[in-house]
Scaffold this motif. Structure first.
Motif, short mmCIF file in Angstrom:
data_model
loop_
_atom_site.label_atom_id
_atom_site.label_comp_id
_atom_site.label_asym_id
_atom_site.label_seq_id
_atom_site.Cartn_x
_atom_site.Cartn_y
_atom_site.Cartn_z
N LYS A 158 0.77 -1.52 -0.22
CA LYS A 158 -0.14 0.07 0.02
C LYS A 158 1.03 1.96 0.37
CE LYS A 158 -4.09 -2.11 2.50
NZ LYS A 158 -3.98 -2.64 3.93
N LEU A 159 1.75 1.49 0.57
CA LEU A 159 3.22 2.79 1.03
C LEU A 159 3.64 2.87 -0.71
CD1 LEU A 159 4.43 2.29 4.38
CD2 LEU A 159 3.41 4.01 3.10
N PHE A 160 4.52 1.79 -1.45
CA PHE A 160 4.93 1.81 -2.57
C PHE A 160 3.65 2.29 -3.27
CE2 PHE A 160 8.77 0.72 -2.55
CZ PHE A 160 8.83 0.09 -0.99
N GLU A 161 2.23 1.78 -3.75
CA GLU A 161 1.31 1.96 -4.26
C GLU A 161 1.10 3.95 -4.40
OE1 GLU A 161 -2.15 0.19 -3.68
OE2 GLU A 161 -1.20 -1.61 -3.92
N ILE A 162 1.53 3.96 -3.64
CA ILE A 162 1.23 5.39 -3.43
C ILE A 162 2.54 6.21 -3.15
CG2 ILE A 162 -0.93 5.51 -1.45
CD1 ILE A 162 0.65 7.08 0.42
N ALA A 163 3.19 5.76 -3.27
CA ALA A 163 4.85 6.11 -3.48
C ALA A 163 5.50 6.52 -4.90
CB ALA A 163 5.89 5.25 -3.21
N THR A 164 5.29 8.30 -5.29
CA THR A 164 5.68 8.66 -6.92
C THR A 164 7.14 8.49 -6.82
OG1 THR A 164 3.79 9.69 -6.67
CG2 THR A 164 5.31 10.34 -8.43
N GLN A 165 7.52 8.33 -8.13
CA GLN A 165 9.46 8.46 -8.21
C GLN A 165 9.35 9.38 -8.81
OE1 GLN A 165 11.91 5.35 -10.91
NE2 GLN A 165 13.38 4.96 -9.12
N ARG A 166 10.17 10.58 -8.40
CA ARG A 166 11.04 11.47 -9.22
C ARG A 166 12.52 12.03 -9.96
NH1 ARG A 166 6.63 13.95 -10.25
NH2 ARG A 166 4.63 13.61 -8.40
N HIS A 167 12.94 11.97 -10.51
CA HIS A 167 13.96 12.83 -10.54
C HIS A 167 13.99 14.48 -10.34
CE1 HIS A 167 14.44 8.46 -11.67
NE2 HIS A 167 13.63 8.20 -12.13
N GLU A 187 -5.13 8.45 4.49
CA GLU A 187 -5.97 7.76 3.96
C GLU A 187 -5.45 6.64 4.76
OE1 GLU A 187 -6.89 7.50 0.09
OE2 GLU A 187 -7.92 9.71 0.33
N LEU A 188 -4.24 6.13 4.67
CA LEU A 188 -3.40 4.48 4.53
C LEU A 188 -3.61 4.45 5.99
CD1 LEU A 188 -1.09 4.34 2.52
CD2 LEU A 188 -2.92 3.31 2.43
N TYR A 189 -3.13 6.27 7.44
CA TYR A 189 -2.86 5.46 8.32
C TYR A 189 -4.59 5.60 9.20
CZ TYR A 189 1.34 8.56 8.60
OH TYR A 189 2.45 8.96 8.23
N ASN A 190 -5.71 5.55 8.71
CA ASN A 190 -6.93 5.36 8.59
C ASN A 190 -7.22 3.90 9.17
OD1 ASN A 190 -7.32 7.95 10.56
ND2 ASN A 190 -8.09 8.41 8.18
N LEU A 191 -6.48 3.13 7.45
CA LEU A 191 -7.25 1.86 7.01
C LEU A 191 -5.83 1.23 7.91
CD1 LEU A 191 -7.62 3.01 3.30
CD2 LEU A 191 -8.05 0.23 4.40
N SER A 192 -4.67 1.67 8.33
CA SER A 192 -4.02 0.38 9.02
C SER A 192 -2.76 1.30 10.01
CB SER A 192 -2.88 0.15 7.98
OG SER A 192 -2.11 -0.33 7.89
N ASN A 217 -1.19 0.21 20.15
CA ASN A 217 -1.79 -1.51 19.65
C ASN A 217 -2.97 -1.64 19.75
OD1 ASN A 217 0.95 -2.65 18.63
ND2 ASN A 217 1.77 -2.79 20.69
N LEU A 218 -3.17 -1.24 20.91
CA LEU A 218 -5.14 -1.73 21.29
C LEU A 218 -5.93 -0.51 20.29
CD1 LEU A 218 -4.69 -2.87 24.68
CD2 LEU A 218 -7.13 -2.93 23.86
N SER A 219 -5.56 1.00 20.45
CA SER A 219 -6.44 1.88 19.34
C SER A 219 -4.95 2.12 18.57
CB SER A 219 -6.91 2.56 21.16
OG SER A 219 -7.07 3.85 20.89
N ALA A 220 -6.10 2.32 17.36
CA ALA A 220 -5.78 3.89 15.94
C ALA A 220 -5.45 4.96 16.60
CB ALA A 220 -6.39 3.01 14.99
N GLU A 221 -6.36 4.97 18.11
CA GLU A 221 -7.00 6.76 18.05
C GLU A 221 -5.77 7.28 18.92
OE1 GLU A 221 -11.31 7.70 18.42
OE2 GLU A 221 -10.20 6.82 19.91
N ILE A 222 -5.36 6.16 19.83
CA ILE A 222 -3.93 6.46 20.98
C ILE A 222 -2.94 7.21 19.91
CG2 ILE A 222 -3.53 6.29 22.70
CD1 ILE A 222 -6.07 4.41 23.67
N GLU A 223 -2.77 5.63 18.95
CA GLU A 223 -2.40 5.91 18.77
C GLU A 223 -1.63 6.90 17.56
OE1 GLU A 223 0.10 2.66 16.81
OE2 GLU A 223 2.19 3.99 16.93
N SER A 224 -2.80 7.01 16.58
CA SER A 224 -2.99 8.33 16.09
C SER A 224 -2.37 9.71 17.23
CB SER A 224 -4.06 9.12 14.97
OG SER A 224 -4.52 9.78 14.54
N PHE A 225 -3.43 9.98 18.36
CA PHE A 225 -3.01 11.03 19.40
C PHE A 225 -1.34 10.95 19.31
CE2 PHE A 225 -1.09 11.26 23.47
CZ PHE A 225 -1.70 12.55 23.86
#
Lengths: 213, 213
Positions: A46-55, A136-141, B139-147
């Motif tokens: 998922k991380l690599f999917e949103i990574a854009t390579q640039r030069h 978005e990824l932070y919320n997902l994973s 590890n238990l709570s994504a909300e807390i990690e986000s904090f």
DNA sequence: CAAATTTTGTGACGATTATCACAGGTAAAA
DNA sequence: TTTTACCTGTGATAATCGTCACAAAATTTG
């Protein structure tokens, strides 16, 4: 017939995937992420999917003062120079070499205009992470958010160390600190670029170097 | 009969809970967390559960150089002074006023001995978060990690700003910067404590102040 | 309230650093 | 290779800052 097509499609997908994974696993980015945190293959993907390579070529601008910073940048090769314009003079606040992340966090977080610019110091390859997609990824994973937290920890520790340089040491001692602790920076950054980073006049740094070698 | 006991018990639990919540919601800690991030009541409860309140008198030590830092500290009232011992002289690297978090991140992360000490600058009340219990909550709570991540972002932005003070400004300009941007620090920190924080000799700071008022 | 302790102000002096000016070097571009 | 642009070294000079020493002021303590 239908079965065969499905099989072929699966194979194509598989080989694309492995191809892609093989490539990614060779990047410094891959190494740095896995060194920093425990992360599953799917999160890595998922991380690599949103990574854009640039030069970028030497001197090209990645972020310009006044713009709103929208990405986090990973330096795959080369290096980036972060600087502030103070009354026409550029003052370097950071050098980001291959293997490190950089951004203007203040601008990124509050969507305010950046007070720093970022330029390539050499021919440089980066991976760019879009802020919104990363959030978005932070919320997902949770794993990815954990990666984000650990990255910030690392950056904060380095920044604290750098601040203390100025509080504890004199200009001469700051130079010696770099000699023993970050020798690579002395080899890659020109004296005139380094001086503002150390809060010293170019001429003074030249004299320090002369006496201390 | 049994019913009545249950009802009474429920009431006791309820009033204890509301009592407790009312107390917490009055703390600065509560305000600062909810200002920083969106968080559910249950996550907030978990955070408060692992927060230990402690009181210190002026000059008492929270963390001593050489020890391993195991907590993150929130200052509820008073302030903390972080300093490094350089050949017998104390150099102040940070002042943490009420409403802010502090720790020695380097020591905390790698369980290495701390190169800084932390002392109370006044009569101070803190909330202490144990590292291991906090990691469990992450590890238990994504909300807390986000904090946790957002807190680090805030700290890093402040730290970068502070570093740039030294690169961009002269000692006199650094003092003026505090006058306009952080006047409260000038009112609460004595001149001799402030000087090392600004990387200036005490006498020089005294003369700067004399000329610039 | 008085003594003790800490903090701040100030003078003198020396060391360090910034600034200006310019020459010599080095590296990139034509 | 030659030109051009940029980077580095160096001298002279002035400004700034650190250090030492001590007095004055303010704060804390008994």
């Amino acid at each position: 017939m239908h079965d065969r097509i499905t099989r072929v499609l699966r194979y194509v997908q598989y080989s694309w995937r492995t191809q892609n994974m093989t490539d990614n696993s060779k990047t410094l980015l891959y190494k740095k992420i896995t060194d920093l945190t425990e992360i599953s293959v799917s999160s890595l993907d998922k991380l690599f999917e949103i990574a854009t390579q640039r030069h970028y070529k030497k001197g090209e601008t990645i972020l310009k003062q006044g713009q709103i910073c929208k990405t986090i940048t990973f330096v795959e090769s080369g290096y980036l120079r972060t600087f502030i314009d103070k009354e026409g003079t550029e003052i370097n606040t950071d050098f980001s070499f291959e293997g490190s992340f950089t951004t203007n966090l203040k601008s990124l977080r509050s969507a305010s205009s950046s007070d720093t610019s970022i330029q390539a110091g050499e021919t440089t390859t980066i991976y760019e992470f879009d802020k919104d997609r990363l959030l978005e990824l932070y919320n997902l994973s949770a794993e990815i958010e954990s990666f984000g937290r650990k990255l910030l920890e690392q950056l904060l520790i380095a920044q604290e160390e750098h601040t203390n340089l100025f509080k504890i040491y004199s200009p001469t001692e700051r130079y010696q600190y770099l000699q023993t602790n970050k020798p690579e920076i002395l080899q890659r950054i020109s004296l005139s670029q380094l001086s503002s980073y150390l809060g010293i006049a170019r001429e003074t740094l030249s004299r320090i170097r002369k006496n201390k070698e």
